[in-house]
Design an enzyme around this catalytic site. Structure first.
Site, short mmCIF file in Angstrom:
data_model
loop_
_atom_site.label_atom_id
_atom_site.label_comp_id
_atom_site.label_asym_id
_atom_site.label_seq_id
_atom_site.Cartn_x
_atom_site.Cartn_y
_atom_site.Cartn_z
N SER A 261 0.85 -1.19 0.00
CA SER A 261 0.00 0.00 0.00
C SER A 261 0.89 1.25 0.00
CB SER A 261 -0.94 0.01 1.22
OG SER A 261 -0.25 0.42 2.37
N VAL B 241 0.75 4.16 1.63
CA VAL B 241 1.09 4.72 2.94
C VAL B 241 2.12 3.84 3.65
CG1 VAL B 241 0.20 5.44 5.20
CG2 VAL B 241 -1.13 5.90 3.13
N CYS B 242 1.92 2.52 3.59
CA CYS B 242 2.86 1.60 4.24
C CYS B 242 4.24 1.70 3.60
CB CYS B 242 2.35 0.16 4.16
SG CYS B 242 0.81 -0.12 5.05
N GLY B 243 4.28 1.79 2.29
CA GLY B 243 5.57 1.92 1.61
C GLY B 243 6.30 3.17 2.04
N MET C 117 7.51 2.71 5.84
CA MET C 117 8.68 1.84 6.01
C MET C 117 9.92 2.48 5.38
SD MET C 117 7.63 -0.61 7.92
CE MET C 117 6.32 0.38 8.65
#
Length: 165
Positions: free
Chosen positions: A48, A50-52, A55
């Site tokens: 996703s 936002v997750c990318g 992280m």
């Protein structure tokens, strides 16, 4: 132990666990880093946007985490294979742990599992003894950044100076 949203709260012993971790799938958990602060970054899904971004931010902040001698562990319900490809595509060098089977077991233990079948976007900082010192549940579509983590690590560092003289 947890707030109304369910997330584990400061002052409680962190549930111990081991999960398959990138890059090789070897089991890893916070107990391996006893004596160092550990940041658990629960997130919904590898791919996703936002997750990318979240992280990748933690990877770019690696030198700051190193100043605190802190270990960052990313955790989602994705498989180790997904984690490996995601880490390679984003240049993520810190371990990503696969809370894949039984699905979300560790996220549930920390109160960071969502009924939709994925981890919440939650941050938990453990002190060097394995006690929760800070936790934060972010809205799913908001990158929580790193400021709260650094504030918690600053407080840990200040507390260590007070106790060691």
């Amino acid at each position: 132990m947890s707030d109304p949203n369910g997330l584990i709260q400061p002052g409680h012993a962190a549930p111990d666990f081991t999960l398959p971790a990138t890059p090789a799938g070897d089991p890893m958990g916070p107990e391996q880093f006893h004596g160092r602060p550990v940041v658990l970054a629960f997130y919904p899904a590898d791919w996703s946007p936002v997750c990318g971004d979240q992280m990748s931010l933690y990877q770019s902040a690696a030198p700051v985490f190193a100043q605190y001698e802190a270990v960052v562990l990313g955790i989602s319900v994705d498989s180790i294979w997904s984690h490996r490809a995601f880490a390679e595509s984003r240049g993520i060098e810190f371990p990503l742990l696969a809370d894949f089977e039984p699905k979300g077991e560790v996220a549930r233990a920390y109160g960071a599992y969502q009924p939709r079948g994925e981890a919440a976007r939650a941050l938990v900082v453990l002190d060097p003894a394995g006690t929760v010192t800070w936790s934060y549940l972010s809205p799913p579509d908001v990158n929580p950044g790193a400021d709260g983590i650094f504030d918690a690590l600053d407080q840990l560092a200040a507390d260590r100076k007070v106790t060691t003289g």
